[in-house]
Design an enzyme around this catalytic site. Structure first.
Site, short mmCIF file in Angstrom:
data_model
loop_
_atom_site.label_atom_id
_atom_site.label_comp_id
_atom_site.label_asym_id
_atom_site.label_seq_id
_atom_site.Cartn_x
_atom_site.Cartn_y
_atom_site.Cartn_z
N CYS A 159 49.12 55.64 65.71
CA CYS A 159 49.94 55.84 64.51
C CYS A 159 49.38 55.00 63.35
CB CYS A 159 51.39 55.47 64.81
SG CYS A 159 52.52 55.77 63.45
N CYS A 160 49.06 53.72 63.65
CA CYS A 160 48.48 52.85 62.61
C CYS A 160 47.14 53.41 62.11
CB CYS A 160 48.26 51.43 63.15
SG CYS A 160 49.75 50.43 63.27
N CYS B 205 56.02 48.71 58.10
CA CYS B 205 56.76 49.97 58.19
C CYS B 205 58.14 49.71 58.79
CB CYS B 205 56.01 50.93 59.10
SG CYS B 205 54.41 51.45 58.46
N CYS C 147 58.77 49.41 62.58
CA CYS C 147 58.00 48.36 63.26
C CYS C 147 58.28 46.98 62.67
CB CYS C 147 56.51 48.68 63.18
SG CYS C 147 56.11 50.24 63.98
N CYS D 292 47.68 45.40 63.06
CA CYS D 292 47.61 46.85 62.92
C CYS D 292 46.17 47.32 62.80
CB CYS D 292 48.40 47.31 61.71
SG CYS D 292 47.78 46.62 60.18
S1 SF4 Z 1 53.29 49.95 61.60
FE1 SF4 Z 1 54.46 51.35 62.95
S2 SF4 Z 1 55.07 53.14 61.70
FE2 SF4 Z 1 53.53 51.93 60.55
S3 SF4 Z 1 51.63 52.96 60.96
FE3 SF4 Z 1 51.80 51.31 62.50
S4 SF4 Z 1 52.87 52.19 64.27
FE4 SF4 Z 1 53.09 53.64 62.56
#
Ligand code: SF4
Length: 259
Positions: A128-129, A210, A213, A238
Site C-alpha cells: 500500500c505504501c 495516513c 495508520c 514507510c
Molecule cells: S501509511 Fe497506511 S494507508 Fe498510508 S500508504 Fe502506508 S499502508 Fe497505506
C-alpha cells in the site's frame, strides 16, 4: 492542553541550531538553483505537513529561498491534514505541488486486497505504501538533485544517526536541516513565529501520516508509537527514508502517472 503548551521548550543551543539550519537551507538554495531561466529549482522539500516540515516550509518562505515544496496526498489523509494542505497552498509563496497515487493502482489494490489490507500483513502494508507513497515520491523527486526533509535524530532509534547532509544516495543529496533540533525546539519555533500546524498535534498525535495508520499516543509512549502500532519497531518505516534504489521512476510508472 495544546501541543505548544505541552512541548515548546527551547534547548540551550537553540539559537545556534536555528542559525545552522538557516545557513544550510540558504546555501542549498544557491547550490541547487535552476540552471536556466524558467526551470524549476533542483531542490525540493518533502512536506508531510507535520510540525517539523511546517517549520521548514515557513523558513523557506521567510528567507525567500528558491526551494520547491511538495506534498504526497495519499488519498488516506485526515480531514485536518487536508485542510492544512489547503492553507499551505494558499499562504506559501514557494510553489506547493501535490502528488497523488495512480488512481487505477489504488482501485485495483483495494479491490483485490481490501481497504484494510495494511493490517493483514507487513507485506500488504508495504505494498500500500509503495502505491500511495513511494511511486508518487519517485515522481516528485524525478530530475531533482537534492531534497529536504524534517527528519530529526530524536524521532526514533532508527533515525539517531541522521546527518545534516546525507550523501549516501548517489542519485541525490538529502538535507535534514532539523537533524539536531529537539521536539521542544520545534514547538518553541512554532510558538514564537505563529507557524500554522495540524490541530491533530493538539490531540496527542506527534507524528501524523495516513488516517488508517496513525493513532494518538499516551503519556510516556515513544514518539512514533502511534504509527503502524500493530507492527514490530524494526519494520516501522514507510520506505520514504530507507536507503534504497526504489526511488527511481520506471518508464511504465511515468506513463501510468501521466495517463
Ligand atoms: S501509511 Fe497506511 S494507508 Fe498510508 S500508504 Fe502506508 S499502508 Fe497505506
Amino acid at each position: 492542553m495544546s501541543a505548544i503548551d505541552l512541548n515548546a521548550r527551547a534547548s540551550a543551543t537553540f539559537a545556534e541550531k536555528l542559525r545552522e539550519t538557516e545557513a544550510l537551507l540558504t546555501q542549498a538554495a544557491l547550490d541547487y538553483a535552476p540552471r536556466s531561466a524558467g526551470e524549476e529549482p533542483r531542490i525540493t522539500l518533502a512536506c508531510s505537513l507535520g510540525a517539523e516540515d511546517m517549520v521548514i516550509a515557513y523558513l523557506i518562505n521567510r528567507l525567500q529561498l528558491n526551494i520547491g515544496i511538495f506534498v504526497l496526498e495519499t488519498g488516506q489523509l485526515h480531514a485536518e491534514t487536508l485542510a492544512l494542505l489547503d492553507r499551505l497552498q494558499s499562504n506559501s509563496h514557494a510553489p506547493v505541488q501535490v502528488f497523488k497515487p495512480v488512481e487505477a493502482a489504488t482501485i485495483q489494490f483495494v479491490a483485490s486486497e481490501g481497504k484494510d489490507a495494511m493490517y493483514k500483513s507487513i507485506a500488504l502494508r508495504k505494498a500500500c505504501c509503495q502505491i500511495r507513497k513511494m511511486e508518487p515520491l519517485a515522481r516528485a523527486l524525478d530530475g531533482k538533485a537534492a531534497w529536504v526533509t524534517g527528519l530529526r535524530r530524536e524521532q526514533s532509534g532508527a533515525r539517531a544517526e541522521v546527518p545534516l547532509i546525507d550523501t549516501a544516495d548517489a542519485t541525490r543529496v538529502k538535507l535534514n536541516p532539523l537533524a539536531n533540533w529537539t521536539w521542544g525546539d520545534v514547538w518553541h519555533f512554532i510558538a514564537e513565529n505563529k507557524v500554522d500546524y495540524n490541530p491533530l498535534h493538539d490531540q496527542f498525535y506527534p507524528s501524523i501520516g495516513c488516517a488508517p495508520c496513525t493513532r494518538a499516543i499516551s503519556l510516556g509512549e515513544d514518539f512514533r508509537a502511534g504509527r503502524w502500532w500493530w507492527e514490530d519497531e524494526a519494520a516501522k518505516e514507510c520506505g520514504l527514508h530507507v536507503k534504497s534504489s526504489s526511488l527511481h521512476l520506471t518508464e511504465e510508472n511515468k506513463q501510468k502517472a501521466s495517463a
